[in-house]
Design a protein around this motif. Structure first.
Motif, short mmCIF file in Angstrom:
data_model
loop_
_atom_site.label_atom_id
_atom_site.label_comp_id
_atom_site.label_asym_id
_atom_site.label_seq_id
_atom_site.Cartn_x
_atom_site.Cartn_y
_atom_site.Cartn_z
N TRP A 12 42.27 51.44 46.62
CA TRP A 12 43.41 50.79 45.97
C TRP A 12 43.11 49.34 45.63
O TRP A 12 43.44 48.87 44.56
CB TRP A 12 44.64 50.89 46.88
N ILE A 13 42.49 48.62 46.55
CA ILE A 13 42.24 47.19 46.33
C ILE A 13 41.24 46.99 45.19
O ILE A 13 41.47 46.17 44.28
CB ILE A 13 41.72 46.52 47.62
N LYS A 14 40.14 47.72 45.23
CA LYS A 14 39.14 47.59 44.17
C LYS A 14 39.70 48.00 42.82
O LYS A 14 39.50 47.31 41.81
CB LYS A 14 37.91 48.44 44.52
N GLY A 15 40.42 49.12 42.80
CA GLY A 15 41.00 49.59 41.55
C GLY A 15 42.02 48.61 40.99
O GLY A 15 42.03 48.33 39.79
N SER A 16 42.88 48.06 41.85
CA SER A 16 43.90 47.12 41.40
C SER A 16 43.28 45.84 40.86
O SER A 16 43.74 45.29 39.85
CB SER A 16 44.86 46.79 42.55
N ALA A 17 42.23 45.34 41.52
CA ALA A 17 41.57 44.11 41.07
C ALA A 17 40.96 44.31 39.68
O ALA A 17 41.07 43.43 38.81
CB ALA A 17 40.49 43.70 42.07
N LEU A 18 40.33 45.46 39.45
CA LEU A 18 39.74 45.73 38.15
C LEU A 18 40.82 45.85 37.07
O LEU A 18 40.67 45.32 35.96
CB LEU A 18 38.91 47.02 38.21
N ILE A 19 41.90 46.54 37.39
CA ILE A 19 42.97 46.74 36.42
C ILE A 19 43.66 45.42 36.08
O ILE A 19 44.00 45.15 34.92
CB ILE A 19 43.97 47.79 36.93
N LEU A 20 43.90 44.57 37.08
CA LEU A 20 44.51 43.26 36.82
C LEU A 20 43.61 42.40 35.93
O LEU A 20 44.10 41.68 35.05
CB LEU A 20 44.80 42.56 38.14
N THR A 21 42.31 42.47 36.15
CA THR A 21 41.38 41.73 35.28
C THR A 21 41.47 42.22 33.85
O THR A 21 41.47 41.43 32.90
CB THR A 21 39.94 41.91 35.81
N SER A 22 41.55 43.54 33.69
CA SER A 22 41.65 44.10 32.34
C SER A 22 42.95 43.68 31.66
O SER A 22 42.97 43.44 30.44
CB SER A 22 41.55 45.62 32.39
N HIS A 23 44.04 43.56 32.42
CA HIS A 23 45.32 43.17 31.83
C HIS A 23 45.33 41.71 31.41
O HIS A 23 46.04 41.33 30.47
CB HIS A 23 46.46 43.46 32.81
N PHE A 24 44.58 40.88 32.10
CA PHE A 24 44.44 39.48 31.69
C PHE A 24 43.77 39.43 30.31
O PHE A 24 44.20 38.67 29.42
CB PHE A 24 43.62 38.70 32.71
N ALA A 25 42.72 40.24 30.12
CA ALA A 25 42.05 40.30 28.82
C ALA A 25 42.99 40.84 27.74
O ALA A 25 42.99 40.36 26.60
CB ALA A 25 40.79 41.16 28.92
N TRP A 26 43.81 41.81 28.11
CA TRP A 26 44.76 42.39 27.14
C TRP A 26 45.82 41.37 26.71
O TRP A 26 46.16 41.30 25.53
CB TRP A 26 45.42 43.62 27.75
N SER A 27 46.31 40.59 27.65
CA SER A 27 47.30 39.56 27.31
C SER A 27 46.70 38.54 26.35
O SER A 27 47.36 38.11 25.39
CB SER A 27 47.79 38.86 28.59
N ALA A 28 45.46 38.14 26.62
CA ALA A 28 44.78 37.22 25.71
C ALA A 28 44.59 37.85 24.34
O ALA A 28 44.68 37.16 23.31
CB ALA A 28 43.43 36.81 26.30
#
Length: 367
Positions: A184-200
């Motif tokens: 869960w922790i690894k998956g969530s960290a990767l997904i949050l990083t991807s969402h930062f790129a999506w917002s940009a």
């Protein structure tokens, strides 16, 4: 009818993304390589969008590609497709579609903050509409957290006693399935990083659209660069020829669906909405994704819905309404001065990206 079009378009996009999340989770479990998927998906989108862009958009709509514009589109493609998708699907392999969708609710706040910092979104704290947008964003995030993490209270029975689709390699107790790679922790960290790129990506689209307003051609170029960038990544991470082979199975269905519905149609609809309503408007529909995926997962995967799921859904809807109300009031306030000056009816009646102050677009590129 025209005023409702952006809302209908974004609802359609969120349902399309919900279907993509479910299909991609199944395809990943069946062995689909995420980089191969991103390459094929965008090749399909280029093939579909290219002819329409060439025929529908005239040369006047399609400006000449200068080096500066190419760099901006290349960066746009890197953020919203190459980085976002490859990192997101890497994270999806370690968590459930419902949790992955719930984490997408950081997108409104990230996009809102970026837009405010770049002067693309104005917040007047002395006005009700300013407070509505800020509180609505916070409420949406709170609702997604309630939906995801509140596991206490009454546990609603799933729609099916057994999962219609069993994608997991190991099974726990009845109605509860666990993936062998779950982290869960690894998956969530990767997904949050991807969402930062999506917002940009959402914010940068507003900048790029000012210098390259041809939407179909813009999305064709985004998909073209995405396929090139991911092909370069494949030289390092997907060099096995066997993983590039396609058969008539769920992996091929996922590639075709995502290429045609998400990359071709979905990207275009989002670009169109951003050009009319701005990036924050588009981002605010992200909270609906967790509701769509959560309900489908309860039916197809026999995931159980808690009382927190129902309450979280209600909170998300309230927050979304607050922000959309604030945006609507912004549009009304922007029209009043124009009406007083007696401007022609040809002026845009809605807040669009052309109304945003962007004195130096190059500074946004580095964000």
């Amino acid at each position: 009818m025209q005023a409702c079009a952006p809302y209908a378009a974004m609802l359609l996009v969120q349902f399309a993304y919900g279907g993509s999340n479910i299909l991609m989770k199944i395809a990943l479990e069946k062995g689909l390589n995420q980089i191969v998927f991103v390459v094929y998906r965008h090749v399909i989108a280029v093939i579909l969008l290219g002819p329409f862009a060439y025929v529908i958009e005239s040369r006047k709509q399609r400006p000449l590609l200068s080096l500066s514009v190419i760099i901006k589109i290349f960066l746009l493609s890197s953020l919203g497709t190459t980085i976002h998708l490859n990192v997101y699907y890497a994270g999806l392999a370690y968590t459930s579609p419902t949790v992955a969708s719930a984490l997408s609710n950081v997108i409104p706040s990230l996009t809102f903050i970026m837009a405010v910092l770049l002067g693309m979104e104005k917040v007047k704290t002395e006005s009700p509409r300013g407070w509505a947008k800020m509180l609505g964003t916070a409420i949406c995030i709170s609702g997604s957290l309630v939906f995801t993490f509140w596991k206490g209270g009454y546990l609603f029975k799933s729609f099916e006693n057994r999962a219609l689709i069993n994608i997991y390699s190991t099974k726990g107790s009845a109605g509860e399935y666990r993936h062998a790679k779950e982290n869960w922790i690894k998956g969530s960290a990767l997904i949050l990083t991807s969402h930062f790129a999506w917002s940009a990506w959402l914010v940068l689209q507003a900048v790029v659209h000012k210098v390259y307003p041809a939407r179909l051609s813009l999305n064709t170029l985004i998909c073209f660069f995405a396929s090139i960038q991911s092909s370069f990544l494949a030289l390092f991470f997907a060099r096995t020829p066997a993983i590039w082979k396609l058969d008539w199975n769920v992996q091929l269905l996922t590639i075709i669906y995502s290429g045609a519905v998400i990359s071709a149609l979905g990207y275009y609809l989002q670009t169109w909405c951003i050009s009319h309503k701005g990036p924050v408007f588009v981002a605010m529909f992200s909270p609906l994704l967790v509701v769509i995926v959560g309900l489908f997962s309860a039916f197809a995967f026999a995931e159980r819905l808690h009382l927190g799921s129902l309450i979280g859904t209600g909170i998300i809807v309230v927050g979304l309404y607050c922000v959309l109300w604030g945006k609507r009031q912004d549009n009304s306030a922007a029209r009043k001065p124009d009406e007083g000056k007696g401007l022609a009816d040809g002026k845009a009646s809605e807040t669009s990206i052309n109304d945003y102050p962007m004195t130096n677009p190059d500074t946004s590129e580095g964000k």
